[in-house]
Each structure stands twice: as C-alpha cells, then as structure tokens.
Motif scaffolding. Sequence first.
Motif, PDB file in Angstrom:
ATOM      1  N   LEU A  22      42.957  35.530  49.146  1.00 38.26           N
ATOM      2  CA  LEU A  22      42.029  36.283  48.314  1.00 38.26           C
ATOM      3  C   LEU A  22      42.792  36.744  47.080  1.00 38.26           C
ATOM      4  O   LEU A  22      43.903  37.272  47.200  1.00 38.26           O
ATOM      5  N   ILE A  23      42.203  36.561  45.923  1.00 37.32           N
ATOM      6  CA  ILE A  23      42.844  37.013  44.692  1.00 37.32           C
ATOM      7  C   ILE A  23      41.772  37.542  43.750  1.00 37.32           C
ATOM      8  O   ILE A  23      40.670  36.990  43.700  1.00 37.32           O
ATOM      9  N   GLY A  24      42.102  38.630  43.068  1.00 37.05           N
ATOM     10  CA  GLY A  24      41.096  39.191  42.187  1.00 37.05           C
ATOM     11  C   GLY A  24      41.661  40.074  41.105  1.00 37.05           C
ATOM     12  O   GLY A  24      42.866  40.309  41.023  1.00 37.05           O
ATOM     13  N   MET A  25      40.743  40.534  40.277  1.00 38.01           N
ATOM     14  CA  MET A  25      41.096  41.436  39.188  1.00 38.01           C
ATOM     15  C   MET A  25      40.022  42.509  39.057  1.00 38.01           C
ATOM     16  O   MET A  25      38.875  42.310  39.471  1.00 38.01           O
ATOM     17  N   GLY A  66      32.441  41.834  43.003  1.00 37.64           N
ATOM     18  CA  GLY A  66      32.159  43.004  43.825  1.00 37.64           C
ATOM     19  C   GLY A  66      31.377  44.047  43.047  1.00 37.64           C
ATOM     20  O   GLY A  66      30.732  44.902  43.608  1.00 37.64           O
ATOM     21  N   SER A  67      31.446  43.981  41.736  1.00 33.63           N
ATOM     22  CA  SER A  67      30.769  44.904  40.831  1.00 33.63           C
ATOM     23  C   SER A  67      30.962  44.327  39.431  1.00 33.63           C
ATOM     24  O   SER A  67      31.664  43.334  39.265  1.00 33.63           O
ATOM     25  N   PRO A  68      30.383  44.958  38.428  1.00 33.91           N
ATOM     26  CA  PRO A  68      30.638  44.457  37.065  1.00 33.91           C
ATOM     27  C   PRO A  68      32.109  44.541  36.651  1.00 33.91           C
ATOM     28  O   PRO A  68      32.516  43.915  35.691  1.00 33.91           O
ATOM     29  N   TYR A  72      36.705  38.206  42.127  1.00 30.28           N
ATOM     30  CA  TYR A  72      37.716  37.663  43.025  1.00 30.28           C
ATOM     31  C   TYR A  72      37.330  36.287  43.517  1.00 30.28           C
ATOM     32  O   TYR A  72      36.205  35.824  43.333  1.00 30.28           O
ATOM     33  N   VAL A  73      38.313  35.639  44.118  1.00 24.07           N
ATOM     34  CA  VAL A  73      38.144  34.290  44.632  1.00 24.07           C
ATOM     35  C   VAL A  73      38.637  34.276  46.074  1.00 24.07           C
ATOM     36  O   VAL A  73      39.720  34.780  46.376  1.00 24.07           O
TER      37      VAL A  73
END
Length: 168
Positions: A22-25, A66-68, A72-73
């Motif tokens: 899992l990777i996100g910003m 997850g929100s504006p 994530y991937v």
Amino acid sequence: MFAKPIPGRTTAAAEGEVTVFLIGMRINHFWALHHWFPVFVQMPRMLKELSKHPDGGLLGYHLLTGSPRTYYVVQYWESKEKLLAYAAAPERLHRKAWSMINLMEPKSGRHVGLWHETYIVQPGSYESIYFDMPAYGLAAAHGVLPIERRGATARDRFARGKSGSKAD
C-alpha cells in the motif's frame, strides 16, 4: 470499458505467500500545488512503467482515494524480492522519484505527506470471496476460481491454506 461480472461466487486463485503493498500521499495544503503536484504525478508514471515490464513482478493494482486529500494504491506483487528489486533499481522511475522527493522535502513546508505499508501474507492467513464481480483485488492479480474449488465458507478457505492441501 467495463469488465463483465463473473456470475456466482468466486475466489482468488492465489497460492502460497502473497505480497501486498500500500502506498499513498496526503495533500496537507491544497494551495501549495507546486509542492504536491510533482509528487502526485509520480505514481501513475511508475505504474505505467511497471505495466510495460510484467517480469518486474507487479501483478495488479487499484488506485483509490480516501478523501479529497488522500490518494493511495493497493498493489499485489509476485514476491517481496521483486518489490524490493524495483524500489532499488537505479534505472527505474522509483529511484528517480524518491531522489526528487528527498530533494524537495526540506523545502516542502510539510505540504504533502507520504506513506507506505508492505504486507507479506502467509498461506492460511488470507481468503477471498466475490459475488457476481469481475476479477478484482487479489483475484485480478492471481486469477479467479469457482468458490467450490476452495471451500464454501471463509473457515474452509482459511483451513485449506494452512494445510497446504490443494483442491485444484
């Protein structure tokens, strides 16, 4: 183009160890576009690169929000070794993107947050079921089986994985 649902109940054809990444910003300040947008565009570029090189080990992925503020991937990999090899390969985009991010970070003023989690899931520690769904998630990455091949209940599917027995 939309994938057609597979009628009935199915499960993922995954065997053995499963690697999930899992990777996100998180965009901390929308107005600081020049800080977060260069980071935002890196993941689609890396996914495109990985899709062109299937021997690299990426089996499938889903882009999610997850929100504006958060993106994530979920990625499914052939093995943790192939995931780590991609991350460290100097000729691949990940290393270049990470270098850019490390250079930007001291000046970014905390405008963008990054995270990742890696899970190595042992046999008997995962199961899946899909109802009238196209191949999705683990099944899209590893293939689809009729549910009867793995067990009618979650308990059956978990037990099958722990024993290592194959009904296939």
